[in-house]
Scaffold this active site. Structure first.
Site: not given
Length: 535
Positions: A241, A244, A315
Site C-alpha cells: 500500500n 509500505e 484483501d
C-alpha cells in the site's frame, strides 16, 4: 464511476442462451488471455476456471461490536457503548482466502491459530466457505489474533487487538513442515505477511525453498507490510500500500492523487526492492498504480464510499487480482477487475467479501450508462464548479484491446474527468463498412464505462464530434492516432474557446481488425518478437 442515465438498448451483462458472450466478435467468446474490457459475464467465466490457490500467512478474527451510546463513563471522559450486536469475520490472510473462495477459486489456507474460542470460530467460518484447512495448524499454547472494533451510530470508537506475545517454536516448525506439500499442484500462492512473526524464521525459509522450485505457470503474489524479505522469491506480483511503498522508497507519500505520479516515477526502485516482475501500489481512495519491468504502467481509479465503516478492501483487491491472473486474464484487465471488486466491498459495513454474482451485478450496472449530451453538460457544469478539468476523447472502441486501455489511461491523467464519446452503430458502419461494429453501442458503452479510468460515456452520430465539443467545451480534447493537431478537423473548434488538443499513443486500426479475424478463424494469440509483452 459517475456515469449513468439514458441507455441505448439492451445492456452488456449476462451470458446469452447459447453460451456465447455478449461482448465478443460475431458471438464468439473471447479467450481470457485476450480479454481487455470488463463485462458482467467475466466474473462467472473466471470462476468457472476454478484455479487452485494457496493463501499462506497471518490469520486474524475480526470482531465488529456495536450498540447505542448515550452517556459518558463516570471514571473517565469516555463514552459508554451498550453492546447489542456482535459479529465476527475472518480477517487478514483469512479474509483473502474467503474472498478467493467467494470468487470461485479452490482455496487452501496455511497458517497458525490457537485452540481458543477465536481460533474455533475462525476455522468454522473458513470451512463453511469451502476453504481447505488441511494446512491450518492449531496450537493450544497460541493465542489467535483478534481485532475487535467497537462502534456506535456508524462510528468506530475503539479497536482493541489481542495477539500472542510470542509464537511457540514447535508451532512454527509444524507449519514449516507442511509447506512443501501445501504449495504442490497450486495454480497460485499468495503470501500474506503482516509482520506478526508467523512467516519469519523456519517458515519463510521452507516456503522460499518450496517456491523456488515452482513451475513456470505457478503465480506467486506477495502481500506484505515489508516485501523486501520476500524479494528472493522473485514474485510475479507484489502489492504494497502507499505507506509500505513509502518505506521501500524511503520517502514520504503525502495524501492526494499526486502520489500516483511519485510511485510511477520510482517504479524501477520498487521493482528492485521487492524483486517482483510487477508491483501494484494500492492508494486507497486514489485507486492503484501498476509498474512493470519494461517501464510501462497502468492506473485504476477508485469509486470510494462517502461514509466508510469497512475493512479488508485490500484483501478483496489481492484476491480478485490473484484469481484473474491465475485464470490467464491480462494483467491490466486483472487490475481493473480487482479495483471493481474492492469498490464493491467498501460499500459494505465490517469485514466482508465480494462474490462472483455480486461482482457481475456491479459490472452489469454499467450497461445502459450512456448519457445524452444535455445530461452530460449538466454533470460537467457541476465538476467545473469544483475546479475540475474535463478531458474528452472519442472513437468506436469496438473490440477493446491493450492499445485502447493504455490510451484511455493516458487520457484520464491529462485532467480530472474523462468523457468518452462513442460513435453510434450507424456512424461506425459509415466509417468502417457494413460488417462493423462487431458489438452494439450498448455493449460498447457498458464495457468502456466499467473501466475505472472512465467517468462518463456518451454517443454521437455526427460525422465528427465537433458539435459535441462545442456544447461541452472540454479543457482538453485527446486523440489517439497517427495525427498531428493540424490534421484534425476538431482542432479549430477546440482552440476557438481556449481548449487544448493532445495526441496520445497511436492505436492502430489493424489491431482490432486482426483480432476479429483471429477469433473468426478460431486462432489463438499471435506472439510477435516486437510486441510489448505483459507479465
Amino acid at each position: 464511476m459517475t456515469a449513468g442515465g439514458a441507455g441505448q438498448g439492451q445492456g452488456g451483462g449476462g451470458n446469452l442462451p447459447d453460451g456465447h458472450v455478449p461482448y465478443g466478435p460475431a458471438g464468439y467468446g473471447p479467450e481470457l488471455s485476450e480479454q481487455r474490457g470488463l463485462a458482467a459475464w467475466l466474473p462467472r467465466r473466471l470462476a468457472e476456471q476454478h484455479p487452485a490457490v494457496l493463501v499462506v500467512g497471518d490469520l486474524i478474527l475480526d470482531g465488529w461490536w456495536s450498540g447505542p451510546s448515550d452517556r459518558m463513563c463516570r471514571e473517565a471522559p469516555a463514552p459508554v457503548v451498550d453492546i447489542t450486536r456482535r459479529e465476527f469475520s475472518p480477517g487478514g490472510a483469512a479474509n483473502t482466502a474467503m474472498n478467493l473462495a467467494s470468487l470461485g477459486a479452490r482455496v487452501s489456507v496455511a497458517g497458525l491459530i490457537g485452540t481458543d474460542d477465536a481460533g474455533t470460530e475462525l476455522k468454522r467460518q473458513l470451512l463453511a466457505a469451502g476453504v481447505d484447512t488441511t494446512f491450518l495448524m492449531e496450537d493450544p499454547d497460541l493465542v489467535t489474533t483478534t481485532k475487535i472494533r467497537i462502534s456506535s451510530g456508524g462510528q468506530v470508537l475503539l479497536r482493541f487487538d489481542d495477539a500472542a506475545a510470542e509464537i511457540p517454536e514447535d508451532a512454527l516448525a509444524a507449519l514449516a513442515a507442511v509447506l512443501p506439500a501445501a504449495v504442490e499442484r497450486q495454480d497460485a500462492v499468495v503470501v500474506c505477511d503482516y509482520g506478526t512473526g508467523v512467516l519469519a524464521g523456519p517458515v519463510r525459509g521452507r516456503l522460499t525453498g518450496a517456491l523456488a522450485r515452482r513451475g513456470p505457470n505457478q503465480l506467486v503474489v506477495v502481500d506484505a507490510h515489508d516485501p523486501r524479505p520476500w524479494a528472493g522469491l522473485e514474485p510475479d506480483l507484489a502489492t504494497p500500500n502507499a505507506q509500505e511503498a513509502a518505506r521501500l522508497l524511503d520517502c514520504r507519500l503525502s495524501g492526494g492523487p499526486e502520489r500516483a505520479a511519485v510511485v510511477t516515477g520510482h517504479g524501477q526502485q520498487l521493482l528492485k526492492a521487492t524483486g517482483a516482475r510487477a508491483v501494484v501500489v494500492t492508494l486507497d481512495r486514489d485507486g492503484t498504480v501498476l509498474v512493470m519491468a519494461d517501464g510501462t504502467s497502468h492506473r485504476t481509479w477508485a469509486r470510494p464510499a462517502t461514509e466508510k465503516q469497512a475493512s479488508g478492501a485490500g484483501d478483496t483487491f489481492v484476491a480478485a487480482l490473484t484469481l484473474a491472473r491465475a485464470a490467464s486474464l491480462p494483467l491490466t484487465a486483472s487490475l481493473d477487475l480487482a479495483q471493481a471488486a474492492a469498490d464493491v466491498v467498501v460499500h459494505h459495513p465490517g469485514t466482508s467479501v465480494c462474490g462472483t454474482d455480486e461482482l457481475g451485478r456491479y459490472l452489469e450496472s454499467f450497461a445502459d450508462t450512456a448519457l445524452t449530451a444535455d445530461e452530460l453538460e449538466r454533470h460537467i457544469r457541476a465538476h467545473r464548479s469544483d475546479g475540475q478539468r474535463v478531458v474528452l476523447t472519442n472513437g468506436c472502441f469496438d473490440v477493446l484491446h491493450r492499445g485502447h486501455t493504455r490510451y484511455l489511461n493516458q487520457a484520464k491523467q491529462l485532467g480530472d474527468i474523462l468523457v468518452v464519446a462513442l460513435n453510434s452503430d450507424e456512424s461506425v458502419r459509415r466509417l468502417k463498412g457494413p460488417e462493423r461494429p462487431i458489438n452494439s453501442v450498448a455493449d460498447r458503452a457498458a464495457v468502456i464505462a466499467a473501466l475505472s479510468c472512465v467517468d462518463y460515456v456518451t454517443v454521437f452520430d455526427t460525422p465528427t464530434p465537433i458539435p459535441l465539443i462545442e456544447q461541452l467545451r472540454p479543457e482538453i480534447y485527446a486523440k489517439g492516432g497517427d495525427y498531428t493537431p493540424e490534421m484534425l478537423a476538431e482542432t479549430e473548434a477546440v482552440e476557438a474557446y481556449g481548449g487544448r488538443v493532445c495526441i496520445l499513443d497511436y492505436v492502430a486500426e489493424r489491431s482490432t481488425t486482426a483480432m476479429v479475424q483471429r477469433i473468426r478463424n478460431g486462432e489463438g494469440a499471435v506472439v510477435s518478437e516486437t510486441a510489448v509483452s505483459e507479465p
